[in-house]
Design a protein around this motif. Structure first.
Motif, short mmCIF file in Angstrom:
data_model
loop_
_atom_site.label_atom_id
_atom_site.label_comp_id
_atom_site.label_asym_id
_atom_site.label_seq_id
_atom_site.Cartn_x
_atom_site.Cartn_y
_atom_site.Cartn_z
N ALA A 106 6.51 -6.29 4.02
CA ALA A 106 5.58 -6.52 2.91
C ALA A 106 4.53 -5.43 2.94
N PHE A 107 3.93 -5.22 1.82
CA PHE A 107 2.81 -4.26 1.77
C PHE A 107 1.88 -4.67 0.64
N GLY A 108 0.64 -4.23 0.75
CA GLY A 108 -0.34 -4.47 -0.32
C GLY A 108 -1.10 -3.18 -0.54
N GLN B 215 -4.54 -5.16 -6.91
CA GLN B 215 -3.64 -4.84 -5.80
C GLN B 215 -2.23 -4.85 -6.35
N PHE C 127 -2.78 -7.86 10.63
CA PHE C 127 -2.89 -8.83 9.54
C PHE C 127 -2.21 -10.10 10.05
N HIS D 215 -6.55 -11.55 -2.35
CA HIS D 215 -5.49 -10.54 -2.25
C HIS D 215 -4.27 -11.07 -3.01
N GLN E 221 3.40 -13.75 -2.42
CA GLN E 221 4.60 -13.64 -1.57
C GLN E 221 5.21 -15.01 -1.34
N GLN F 89 -12.18 -10.96 4.36
CA GLN F 89 -11.99 -11.20 2.93
C GLN F 89 -13.03 -12.21 2.45
N SER G 92 -1.36 -11.30 -1.72
CA SER G 92 -0.38 -11.82 -0.76
C SER G 92 0.07 -13.27 -0.99
N PHE H 163 -0.44 -12.21 8.57
CA PHE H 163 0.83 -12.55 7.92
C PHE H 163 1.92 -11.52 8.18
N THR H 164 1.62 -10.50 8.99
CA THR H 164 2.67 -9.53 9.35
C THR H 164 2.62 -9.28 10.85
N ARG I 83 -13.41 -10.33 -4.36
CA ARG I 83 -14.07 -10.50 -3.06
C ARG I 83 -15.56 -10.34 -3.21
N GLU J 33 1.22 -5.85 -4.56
CA GLU J 33 1.86 -6.35 -3.35
C GLU J 33 3.35 -6.09 -3.46
N GLY K 219 -2.16 -1.91 3.23
CA GLY K 219 -1.69 -2.44 4.50
C GLY K 219 -0.23 -2.83 4.36
N CYS K 220 0.44 -2.97 5.50
CA CYS K 220 1.86 -3.30 5.43
C CYS K 220 2.32 -3.87 6.77
N GLY K 221 3.55 -4.31 6.83
CA GLY K 221 4.07 -4.82 8.09
C GLY K 221 5.34 -5.62 7.87
N1 DAH Z 1 -3.42 -8.63 1.78
C1 DAH Z 1 -3.97 -7.52 2.51
C2 DAH Z 1 -5.37 -7.26 2.07
O1 DAH Z 1 -5.69 -7.50 0.97
C3 DAH Z 1 -3.14 -6.29 2.30
C4 DAH Z 1 -1.80 -6.40 2.92
C5 DAH Z 1 -1.61 -6.01 4.22
C6 DAH Z 1 -0.76 -6.93 2.23
C7 DAH Z 1 -0.37 -6.09 4.84
C8 DAH Z 1 0.50 -7.05 2.83
C9 DAH Z 1 0.67 -6.61 4.12
O2 DAH Z 1 1.54 -7.52 2.18
O3 DAH Z 1 1.90 -6.70 4.68
O4 DAH Z 1 -6.13 -6.75 2.82
#
Ligand code: DAH
Length: 356
Positions: free
Chosen positions: A324-326, A228, A268, A181, A186, A161, A183, A270-271, A214, A230, A301-303
């Motif tokens: 979470a996901f983005g 994004q 990631f 991002h 969150q 990033q 995130s 954070f996940t 970015r 989220e 992305g997610c997790g």
């Molecule tokens: N923040 C990540 C990005 O910008 C995307 C992302 C991935 C967000 C996984 C999430 C997550 O909340 O769980 O690349």
């Protein structure tokens, strides 16, 4: 002047007036005629003015005759005036006619940017699934953009990033950055919710839309600014199954019941575990085309929310879990509308925007 003479003269005055009237063609000539034949110094008017000079026995007869001449001239004038007006109208109608079959000038309608359209659709779909919209800041601290999300200072995952730093003096390990991002939202959202009841924080189920920045080498799928959306759901007993179901359902609601989705293991900070979420390209149905590349389009992305992140948000990872996901709304719009270059979104070229 004798009686016979004046009566004769009046007759001539009338005749001259009528003759002159017969040759008139337009409104201007008509007005000139009126001045000449019925105005103050017109011959018939002079007879009236001279009436007093006639013998008293003659006066009534001359007066009456002069009046008849005046009335006759006025009558003729009115008839002629009507004829000329009617002719002028007929002429104008014939020569200046409006072509009512010409199409009207189109009114330019304002419209919503394709990105806004997709975002609103996402709010609707997520709304149906019980997610609320939460808004978070675009200018962040390093602490929230990275550290709270488990990217330690100097962590190599930051390289994914490339960041714009805001010149804000010497702040050590906590510089101001343009968020890379959504995130960090969150953590803000969890902190806000857990502050309401630190011992028993309420569940959270929100989506966080917004612009991210970015320092990218731009290409068809990368832009230096992009939206994004989220999502985060935290509560007791939330599992990866819930995550898969939510995103698969989202894809079906957006792209139709037949669409195929794919989760690929990823990383990631954070996940844990983490995955990339792909949707089958419905332009080529997985064959591979210029829009998707290899048949699938990665839309986010997610997790499962990392225990450290839950803790930073005020949630005890022993009692709570979350997913979470983005997602990239522009990627979704590209898939939906067959847009082959993400850079069109912010170029503001009307030829692009008018298509939506
Ligand atoms: N923040 C990540 C990005 O910008 C995307 C992302 C991935 C967000 C996984 C999430 C997550 O909340 O769980 O690349």
């Amino acid at each position: 002047m004798s009686e016979a003479n004046i009566l004769q003269e009046l007759e001539q005055i009338k005749q001259a007036g009528l003759d002159a009237l017969a040759s008139l063609e337009n409104e201007e000539a008509l007005q000139a005629w009126r001045t000449a034949h019925l105005g103050r110094s017109a011959p018939v008017m002079q007879v009236f003015q001279k009436l007093g000079t006639f013998d008293a026995t003659l006066r009534p007869q001359v007066g009456q005759a002069a009046n008849q001449v005046k009335v006759a001239l006025e009558g003729a004038f009115n008839t002629c005036s009507e004829t000329i007006t009617a002719k002028a109208l007929a002429h104008a109608l014939a020569n200046e006619k409006l072509d009512v079959s010409l199409p009207g000038r189109p009114i330019a309608h304002g419209r919503l940017h394709p990105d806004t359209q997709i975002l609103r659709e996402l709010y609707r779909v997520f709304g149906e699934m019980g997610f609320q919209v939460y808004r978070s800041r675009e200018v962040e601290t390093d602490e929230y953009n990275f550290q709270m999300l488990n990217f330690a200072v100097g962590h190599p995952a930051r390289d994914m990033q490339d960041t714009y730093f805001v010149d804000a003096g010497e702040r050590g390990d906590n510089p101001i950055v343009m968020r890379t991002h959504t995130s960090p939202g969150q953590v803000h959202a969890m902190q806000e919710a857990s502050a309401t009841n630190p011992q028993n924080p309420p569940p959270v189920r929100i989506v966080l839309p917004g612009m991210c920045y970015r320092y990218e080498q731009t290409d068809a799928r990368h832009e230096t600014q992009f939206d994004q959306i989220e999502g985060i759901a935290v509560g007791p007993g939330i599992t990866f199954t819930n995550l898969k179901a939510t995103l698969s359902d989202l894809a079906r609601r957006l792209f139709g019941q037949e669409v195929r989705t794919r989760f690929r293991a990823s990383y990631f900070p954070f996940t844990e575990p983490s995955a990339e979420f792909d949707v089958e390209c419905f332009l080529c149905h997985g064959e591979g085309c210029p829009v998707c590349g290899g048949g699938w389009l990665e839309i986010g992305g997610c997790g499962m929310v990392h225990p450290n992140v839950l803790r930073n948000g005020g949630y005890d990872p022993e009692r709570y879990s979350g997913f979470a996901f983005g997602l990239g709304p522009q990627r979704i719009a590209m898939l939906r509308y067959g847009i082959n270059d993400i850079r069109y979104f912010w170029e503001n070229d009307a030829r692009f925007l008018e298509q939506f």
